[in-house]
Structure formats: C-alpha cells, structure tokens
Scaffold this motif. Sequence first.
Motif, short mmCIF file in Angstrom:
data_model
loop_
_atom_site.label_atom_id
_atom_site.label_comp_id
_atom_site.label_asym_id
_atom_site.label_seq_id
_atom_site.Cartn_x
_atom_site.Cartn_y
_atom_site.Cartn_z
N SER A 98 54.08 -68.67 -0.63
CA SER A 98 52.76 -68.52 -1.27
C SER A 98 51.73 -67.91 -0.34
N ILE A 99 52.15 -67.45 0.83
CA ILE A 99 51.19 -67.15 1.88
C ILE A 99 50.19 -66.07 1.48
N ARG A 100 50.67 -65.06 0.75
CA ARG A 100 49.77 -64.04 0.20
C ARG A 100 50.12 -63.81 -1.26
N GLU A 101 49.19 -63.22 -1.99
CA GLU A 101 49.41 -63.01 -3.42
C GLU A 101 50.66 -62.18 -3.65
N THR A 144 41.00 -71.85 7.35
CA THR A 144 40.38 -71.79 6.02
C THR A 144 41.07 -70.83 5.06
N PHE A 145 41.82 -69.85 5.61
CA PHE A 145 42.48 -68.86 4.76
C PHE A 145 43.85 -69.31 4.27
N CYS A 146 44.38 -70.40 4.83
CA CYS A 146 45.82 -70.66 4.75
C CYS A 146 46.20 -71.73 3.72
N GLY A 173 58.70 -74.48 13.83
CA GLY A 173 57.68 -75.31 13.20
C GLY A 173 56.46 -74.45 12.92
N GLN A 174 55.56 -74.90 12.05
CA GLN A 174 54.33 -74.14 11.82
C GLN A 174 53.52 -74.07 13.10
N ASN A 175 53.74 -75.07 13.95
CA ASN A 175 52.88 -75.24 15.09
C ASN A 175 53.64 -76.04 16.15
N SER A 217 53.51 -70.65 18.08
CA SER A 217 52.58 -71.32 18.98
C SER A 217 51.16 -71.08 18.50
N ASN A 218 50.48 -72.16 18.16
CA ASN A 218 49.07 -72.00 17.83
C ASN A 218 48.29 -72.07 19.15
N PRO A 219 47.46 -71.04 19.42
CA PRO A 219 46.79 -70.98 20.73
C PRO A 219 46.08 -72.28 21.11
N LEU A 222 52.01 -65.66 19.49
CA LEU A 222 50.72 -66.31 19.68
C LEU A 222 49.69 -65.71 18.70
N PRO A 223 49.77 -66.11 17.42
CA PRO A 223 48.87 -65.51 16.42
C PRO A 223 47.41 -65.64 16.84
N VAL A 224 46.66 -64.54 16.70
CA VAL A 224 45.24 -64.62 17.06
C VAL A 224 44.35 -64.52 15.83
N ASN A 226 38.18 -71.37 10.99
CA ASN A 226 38.47 -72.71 11.53
C ASN A 226 39.61 -72.69 12.55
N ARG A 227 39.75 -71.58 13.27
CA ARG A 227 40.67 -71.57 14.41
C ARG A 227 39.90 -72.28 15.53
N GLN A 228 40.59 -73.13 16.28
CA GLN A 228 39.86 -74.00 17.22
C GLN A 228 39.70 -73.38 18.61
N ASP A 280 49.82 -62.35 15.09
CA ASP A 280 49.53 -62.18 13.67
C ASP A 280 48.05 -61.85 13.63
N ILE A 281 47.68 -60.84 12.85
CA ILE A 281 46.26 -60.51 12.70
C ILE A 281 45.96 -60.32 11.21
N ILE A 282 44.82 -60.83 10.80
CA ILE A 282 44.37 -60.64 9.41
C ILE A 282 43.21 -59.65 9.41
N ALA A 283 43.33 -58.58 8.62
CA ALA A 283 42.25 -57.60 8.52
C ALA A 283 41.38 -57.92 7.31
N MET A 320 50.84 -57.86 10.81
CA MET A 320 49.45 -57.63 10.44
C MET A 320 49.30 -57.58 8.93
N PHE A 321 48.23 -58.19 8.43
CA PHE A 321 48.10 -58.35 6.99
C PHE A 321 46.64 -58.15 6.58
N ALA A 322 46.44 -57.65 5.34
CA ALA A 322 45.09 -57.65 4.77
C ALA A 322 44.83 -59.05 4.22
N TYR A 323 43.62 -59.53 4.37
CA TYR A 323 43.30 -60.87 3.87
C TYR A 323 43.56 -60.95 2.36
N1 SAH Z 1 51.33 -71.43 11.90
C1 SAH Z 1 51.00 -70.10 12.16
C2 SAH Z 1 50.78 -69.26 10.94
C3 SAH Z 1 51.64 -69.43 9.72
S1 SAH Z 1 51.26 -68.37 8.37
C4 SAH Z 1 49.79 -70.05 13.13
O1 SAH Z 1 49.72 -70.79 14.03
O2 SAH Z 1 48.92 -69.21 13.01
C5 SAH Z 1 51.77 -66.83 9.03
C6 SAH Z 1 50.71 -65.80 9.08
O3 SAH Z 1 50.34 -65.36 7.80
C7 SAH Z 1 49.40 -66.27 9.69
O4 SAH Z 1 49.43 -66.28 11.07
C8 SAH Z 1 48.40 -65.29 9.15
O5 SAH Z 1 48.24 -64.17 10.00
C9 SAH Z 1 49.03 -64.85 7.84
N2 SAH Z 1 48.28 -65.39 6.70
C10 SAH Z 1 48.15 -66.69 6.36
N3 SAH Z 1 47.35 -66.81 5.27
C11 SAH Z 1 46.96 -65.55 4.95
C12 SAH Z 1 46.11 -65.02 3.93
N4 SAH Z 1 45.50 -65.83 3.06
N5 SAH Z 1 45.92 -63.68 3.88
C13 SAH Z 1 46.54 -62.87 4.78
N6 SAH Z 1 47.35 -63.32 5.75
C14 SAH Z 1 47.56 -64.64 5.85
#
Ligand code: SAH
Length: 483
Positions: free
Chosen positions: A72-75, A185-187, A223-225, A275-277, A300-302, A314-316, A341-344, A371-374
């Motif tokens: 379900s991560i993106r549409e 907040t996006f996830c 793991g997710q983290n 790895s979450n930073p 190391l997703p940023v 809400n990245r800490q 991982d980068i979200i544009a 890399m992904f568009a939001y």
């Molecule tokens: N647990 C990982 C991320 C898991 S989701 C972490 O620590 O960051 C995998 C990747 O999908 C994320 O890192 C993010 O870049 C992307 N992603 C998640 N939700 C998204 C959204 N709503 N739109 C676009 N990309 C998204």
Amino acid sequence: MASDNVIEEKKQGQALLTEQKKGNSKKLFIESYGCQMNLNDSEIVASILSNEGFNTTNLLEEADLVLVNTCSIREKAEQTIRKRLQKYNAVKRINPMMKVGVLGCMAERLKEKFLEEEKIVDLVVGPDAYRDLPNLIKEVEDGRDAVNVILSKDETYGDVSPVRLNSNGVSAFVSITRGCDNMCTFCVVPFTRGRERSRDPQSIIKEIHDLVDTNYKEITLLGQNVDSYLWYGGGLKKDFKKASTIAQETAVDFSQLLEMCANQFPKTRFRFSTSNPQDMSLDVLHTMAKHKNICRYIHLPVQSGSTKVLKAMNRQHTREEYIELVDNIREIVPDCALSQDIIAGFCGETEQDHQDTLTLMEYVKYDFGFMFAYSERPGTPAAKKMPDDVPMDVKKRRLTEIIELQQKHGLYRTQQFVGKTVEVLIEGESKKSDKHWKGRNSQNTVAVFEKENYKIGDFVLVKIEDCTSATLIGTAVGYSDNN
Ligand code: SAH
Ligand code: F3S
C-alpha cells in the motif's frame, strides 16, 4: 529497504517449488508485491499452509488457492494489484473452484471493504493473522467470506520456518522485527503493519543455523527499522520501560544481535535493512568495523535534505544530524556504501527545500537509491493535516533531477572500484549472458564476470576492469579465503 528491499509496485517473484511436502494434494499459487518483508511473509504463509496439505505451484491456472501479498506504500502499488486481480478473474472463469485471498498491507488497510470492491476476493488477511489462515480457508471452503485483520502485540512468527520461495539457494532474508512505531507523516506502514516488536534472538539464530546447514551464504536481517531491534522477552517496543528490571538489564539490542550473528557464523555474510537514521547507533558501526563478514553497506533513507521538510515528515533528525551520522559512518567504516530513499514533492516542499535535497545528495554521493514522487495515502497524518500542494508536473521534474543526480553518483561510486579486486558471492547467471555469473560485492554493488569453473555460492575474487552506473564488470582471479 535495500536495493532489493524496496521494489514496490513490482512483483517480487512467485512461488517456485523448492520444498514440496509429500502427500500434499492441494495447490497454492502465492505471489508478493512490495518490500522484502512481504516476500518473507509469503514464505511464512507457504510454510503454514504446507502443514494444511498445500504445495506451491507456479502455474496460476492449476491453483486451488491464489494468494497475493499486497503493498500500500504508494497509490500506484495498489493500482498494480487491482490490475492483477483482473487477471485472476479471467482465470477463475476457466477454474471456478479457485479461491482468491489478499494478504498484507492492502488487506489491512481496506479490510471488509475489499470484499465489496473486488468481487473476485474470498479472503482478506492482515500481516499479523497468517496463523489463522487454515481456519479462514475452511470458512471459504464452506462458502463464507473470511476476514481477519487483527494486529498483534507479540506476533513475530518466530517459530515458523519459512518455505524458501524463488530462492537462489545462496542468499536469504530473516525477519527480526515487525511493525513500525515511527509515524512518519507520509507513511501508511504503522497502520498496516502495526506497532513495533522484536523477535526472540534464539529463534533468529536457529533460523540462520538451518539456512547455513543447507548451504546459504548470505543472510539479510530484515525489519522496517532494524536498528531499533530490542528483545526483552517479547512484547511491544513501546512497553520496554514497563518491563521488569531484570528484563531490561538482559535485553538484546541490534548491535548485540549483529555481534552474535557475526561471531556464530564467521563464514556467512550478513546484511541488514532498513536503518532509520534516528535509531542507528555508533555501537552498530563499531560492530560492523570489527567483523569482516558484516557487509559494508547501509541503506539509510533520508527522504529529504531539508530540515523543515524532515520536521513536517516527523523524521526525528535534522539535515545536520544526518550529515553527522554519515561522517561517523565514513570514519568508523570507511569502505561502507550508502543508499537512500528520497521522496520528491512532499507537502509544502519549496524549490529551496528541493535544492537542499540535491546538495545533501552531492555531499553523500550515495551508491544507489530509491526515489519516489510523494503519493498521499489515506488515513496518514499527512493526508489528514497537510495539503498535497506540490503540482504533479513539479513533483515529476524534481524527481527527474534527483534520479539524474543519483545516476551520476552511482557511476562515480562504481568507477572507484575499477582497477580494484573485490570479493563477490556468486548468486546466479547474469541476465544478459549465459556465459557470465553475477553476484554482489560487500558494498552491495552487482558484479558480472566470466563463469570459468566457478559455481553458484562460491566467494570469488574479481578484478574490476569496467563499469556502468550500477554494475561492475571484471574477471575472476581466484577463490577468496571465505570458501
Ligand atoms: N522503514 C523505512 C521505510 C519503509 S517505506 C525507513 O526507515 O525509512 C519505503 C520507502 O517508501 C520510504 O523510505 C519512502 O521513501 C517511500 N514512501 C513511503 N511512503 C511514501 C509515500 N506516501 N509517497 C512516496 N513514497 C513513500
Ligand atoms: Fe514508514 Fe517511517 Fe516506519 S517511512 S516504515 S513510518 S520509519
């Protein structure tokens, strides 16, 4: 998650018959979309169902039960799965007895609604309810729809030995945590996979033992983290502070788990992801530095290079804290590769924020990235509170700029290997030539070279002579001392 960890929208491979139980007469076709956690979960499901008389098949047409593990991560990921359901529909016309179930994140997100929206679906099962599959399948066989999307506080499937699907027999994934507490907040993941919990280290070590005994050479802890791994006897990570003093004092964290793995299996390569930073500790870096068999690679997703956007996500951590972590990695594990991982185009992202992302990339020069568009996800904090206000054409243009810069950096990184000799674990045949093997070096970069007399599963020293932005090309010069 790592190169092979976040390939959303794409199918991760369907069941190839690796372990078939004698006497099983029913046929299960199972396929996974999304992250490696999903693929690993499908292996757990195949294991649970092999005790119920199901063997896997890779022929959709002959299946009694079709299961699709969803993302379900993106549409777009959800759209891909809906298209796939249409294909099942066509097959069901020929084989009306076939039952169809959806597993994973989309099942959890849509729940009963799935049955209304997609008539083909008989069964909806969330990520923590796979043990209930035998009961649910009976319900379906009796002509009832079946749904179980209850999320759990302690389910880790620690005692289930996954049936390896589509395996190359060399590298395998072992789950160590489930769920995520971070609430970016996006996830959508915290809503679909529930709260974070860790798996008993003894069951992790046992699973690795079984893999090593059957000749697996590389294990990725999943793991997710992963850096937030914490075993204190079971239960949610957030309840750790409520545990007894003795449980707290004897708890095992990620660096200790990694150390245990590296020590007990000195000939096995270890990777981990994601790895979450905010959770990555210096202890983990020192453990990596100490053990040659922990691969020099960190995903190391940023997400963004702008502190303002990171805060809205809400990245800490801030941009500066991320840079400090990268500096520490470079100092403690100097030959470590990094991916992102980068979200544009996240909500409120300005041109300046986007430039901040590009300059951060320039600083780190990632080896590769995802890399992904939001994409706004229903129910997430961003969807509830923040307007998705970056126009699609702007998102796409920024994404292209990010991808192009990443390609440049990828090439820069692969060029650094030219002239050097690297250790490669052979995983299989190169896609482009049946005369060449492919494998990865410690930094997770793919290398191809002539087969000669080497075989799958060998650790080989390869002299790198050429490269593209993602692949090293070379010649094997002998076995490494790891064989
Ligand atoms: N647990 C990982 C991320 C898991 S989701 C972490 O620590 O960051 C995998 C990747 O999908 C994320 O890192 C993010 O870049 C992307 N992603 C998640 N939700 C998204 C959204 N709503 N739109 C676009 N990309 C998204
Ligand atoms: Fe998602 Fe953030 Fe967790 S990206 S998986 S909520 S670390």
